[in-house]
Design an enzyme around this catalytic site. Structure first.
Site, PDB file in Angstrom:
ATOM      1  N   HIS A 257       0.836  -1.211   0.000  1.00 24.09           N
ATOM      2  CA  HIS A 257       0.000   0.000   0.000  1.00 24.09           C
ATOM      3  C   HIS A 257       0.864   1.251   0.000  1.00 24.09           C
ATOM      4  CE1 HIS A 257       0.485   0.823   4.405  1.00 24.09           C
ATOM      5  NE2 HIS A 257       0.446  -0.485   4.547  1.00 24.09           N
TER       6      HIS A 257
ATOM      7  N   ASP B 233      -0.109   4.366   1.160  1.00 25.55           N
ATOM      8  CA  ASP B 233      -0.364   5.361   2.205  1.00 25.55           C
ATOM      9  C   ASP B 233       0.437   5.039   3.464  1.00 25.55           C
ATOM     10  OD1 ASP B 233      -2.059   3.079   2.523  1.00 25.55           O
ATOM     11  OD2 ASP B 233      -3.232   4.179   4.014  1.00 25.55           O
TER      12      ASP B 233
ATOM     13  N   GLU C 180      -4.894   1.875   2.994  1.00 25.03           N
ATOM     14  CA  GLU C 180      -4.837   0.657   3.812  1.00 25.03           C
ATOM     15  C   GLU C 180      -4.936   0.982   5.283  1.00 25.03           C
ATOM     16  OE1 GLU C 180      -2.969  -2.536   6.221  1.00 25.03           O
ATOM     17  OE2 GLU C 180      -2.322  -0.453   5.985  1.00 25.03           O
ATOM     18  N   GLU C 181      -4.272   2.056   5.702  1.00 22.56           N
ATOM     19  CA  GLU C 181      -4.177   2.365   7.127  1.00 22.56           C
ATOM     20  C   GLU C 181      -5.497   2.848   7.725  1.00 22.56           C
ATOM     21  OE1 GLU C 181      -1.787   1.418   8.702  1.00 22.56           O
ATOM     22  OE2 GLU C 181       0.067   1.532   7.565  1.00 22.56           O
TER      23      GLU C 181
END
Length: 485
Positions: A76, A78, A145-146
């Site tokens: 990902h 981010d 994702e986070e």
């Protein structure tokens, strides 16, 4: 000249430093996504970008590997944006300030974004390396994702052809992730009713800071303090010691998947009650520092007059409901697995508390390898919300990922790891959500493993990436691809 220019690994560190120059917090990944698209255009590599900002780049198999099953690499783009309170840094526009500390790469006073920027760097280096011996590669760069795996949720995997899937979002070299839990974000919304501040009361600010924090999945078993939970205890103790005060606000944390390190509450009270409060707070600081002496020895509580102009305060019932929610909302390990030794099965983390003009928000990240126990924790939070007169909303629900005992990919990776390190890799299940669960649903029968180099204290300003481990992992990845004929 770049900070990492002298580090050699076929461009891995060069790409990683380039990534750290581009702001890419969750929800702000467009510039980094465009950088990746431009990278593909410059090399005439097939690529696409979807409405969620996910990017896919495809590289054809090298000579001799044309008939080998393709490999999907995924990470990902981010990062979690956390910084020390004393540091001036705007994550929406400022580049990270890298430094080398022995074997580690750090960012000065902020998170480093090695989670998951190093995956992006690895994939770009693979795509750029002309003499790489490899089957066809499909590199998937996902967003958000986070904050709940939004990019992976939105991703259409129907165009992916690879048989093997390597997720690059693990944080321990030589430990291959073969299973993970599912999760959900749960928000409690407590309505606020206010009344005018009493004329003889002044505003004070109570701060709890200096906690270790960490990842609410991979670090939850370490029993570190959560400043939102501690704030509930302190506010309750003030009531128990008959300190007469009104509550104005409570704010703590930025991300529900990070163990909260700093929380601030604004109170109003008379000067006489303020001195009484100071004594209670001092006693609580000493008590809590003893309780958490092994995990959060640097805990600090401060109590000082506030510069904020305060006109209205919570009604007493709202104050009590706020305190009760902070005290009762689940935090920490809820159940341990009876199938895998020392594996957390279920947990909950109250990562964010926010006061707005009309509501208080309490955001929790709930995780479990057992779907029914995930539901149980969410129902417990709902019961607390009902008692407090609050509402609840859920989002970002994602599935777990079940271990495949017949994985051919795992055999390739084990052989390559033995060849490059002389050691036997460890197989592990993780109490954290990775995007593998979503991709396993989207690509039935996909053969999947997650791995990565050593990094420490992710999601905190102490985050650091091991240089030597990054190099060893790169050599291992090249060897693994070479063996996949």
């Amino acid at each position: 000249m770049g900070v990492l220019d002298n580090l050699q690994a076929d461009g891995v560190f060069r790409y990683f430093e380039e990534i750290t120059k581009i702001p890419h917090g969750s929800g702000n990944e467009a510039a980094l996504a465009q950088y990746i698209v431009d990278f593909a255009k410059e090399r005439n590599l097939a690529h696409s970008i979807d409405k969620a900002g996910n990017v896919v780049i495809k590289k054809e198999a090298s000579a001799g590997y044309e008939n080998a099953p393709g490999v999907i690499f995924q990470g990902h783009i981010d990062m979690v944006c956390e910084k020390l309170g004393s540091v001036e840094h705007d994550f929406t526009k400022d580049p990270l300030q890298l430094e080398i500390d022995g074997d580690f790469i750090r960012a000065k006073g902020t998170t480093l974004g090695a989670d998951n920027g190093i995956a992006v760097a690895y994939m770009l280096a693979m795509l750029d390396k002309k003499d790489l011996q490899s089957p066809a590669i499909e590199a998937v760069f996902t967003t958000e994702e986070e904050t709940g795996m939004g990019g992976a949720v939105a991703f259409d995997a129907s165009d992916l052809k690879g048989k093997y899937f390597i997720n690059m979002d693990s944080e321990e070299e030589g430990k291959f992730l073969i299973s993970c839990c599912g999760g959900r974000r749960v928000r409690v919304n407590l309505p606020i009713k206010t009344e005018p501040k009493k004329a003889d009361e002044v505003a004070y600010t109570l701060q709890i800071r200096g906690l270790k924090g960490g990842h609410s999945g991979s670090d939850i078993h370490l029993q570190r303090a959560n400043s939102n939970k501690l704030m509930g205890r302190v506010l309750q103790e003030l009531c128990a010691k008959d300190v007469q005060y009104a509550l104005v606000s409570v704010n703590g944390g930025r991300m529900d998947n990070a163990i909260c390190r700093e929380t601030e509450a604004v109170l109003t009270l008379t000067e006489a009650q303020a001195q009484k409060a100071a004594n209670v707070i001092s006693d609580m600081e000493n008590l809590l520092k003893k309780e958490y002496r092994h995990t959060d020895a640097d805990m600090i509580m401060t109590w000082e007059k506030s510069a904020k102009a305060v006109e209205n305060v919570f009604t007493e019932s709202v104050k009590q409901n706020c305190i009760a929610t902070l005290l009762l909302i689940p935090y920490g390990v809820q159940t341990m697995s009876l199938d895998i030794e020392d594996l957390v099965e279920s947990s909950s983390n109250i990562g964010v508390v926010e006061t707005t003009e009309t509501e208080m928000h309490f955001d929790s990240a709930v995780r479990s390898a057992v779907a029914s126990r995930k539901e149980l924790i969410c129902n417990q939070i709902k019961a607390i919300a009902d008692l407090a007169g609050a509402t609840i909303e859920s989002s970002n629900d994602y599935p777990g990922w079940v271990y495949d005992a017949n994985s051919q990919l795992l055999k390739f990776l084990q052989e390559a790891y033995r060849a490059t390190s002389g050691k036997e890799p460890e197989l592990m299940a993780l109490h954290a959500g990775v995007e593998c669960g979503l991709f396993a649903e989207k690509i039935p029968g996909i053969d999947m493993v997650s791995l990565g180099p050593d990094m420490y204290d992710v999601h905190t300003p102490e985050e650091r990436l091991s240089i030597s481990s990054t190099i060893r992992t790169w050599e291992f990845l090249k060897e693994a691809l070479k063996r996949m004929k």
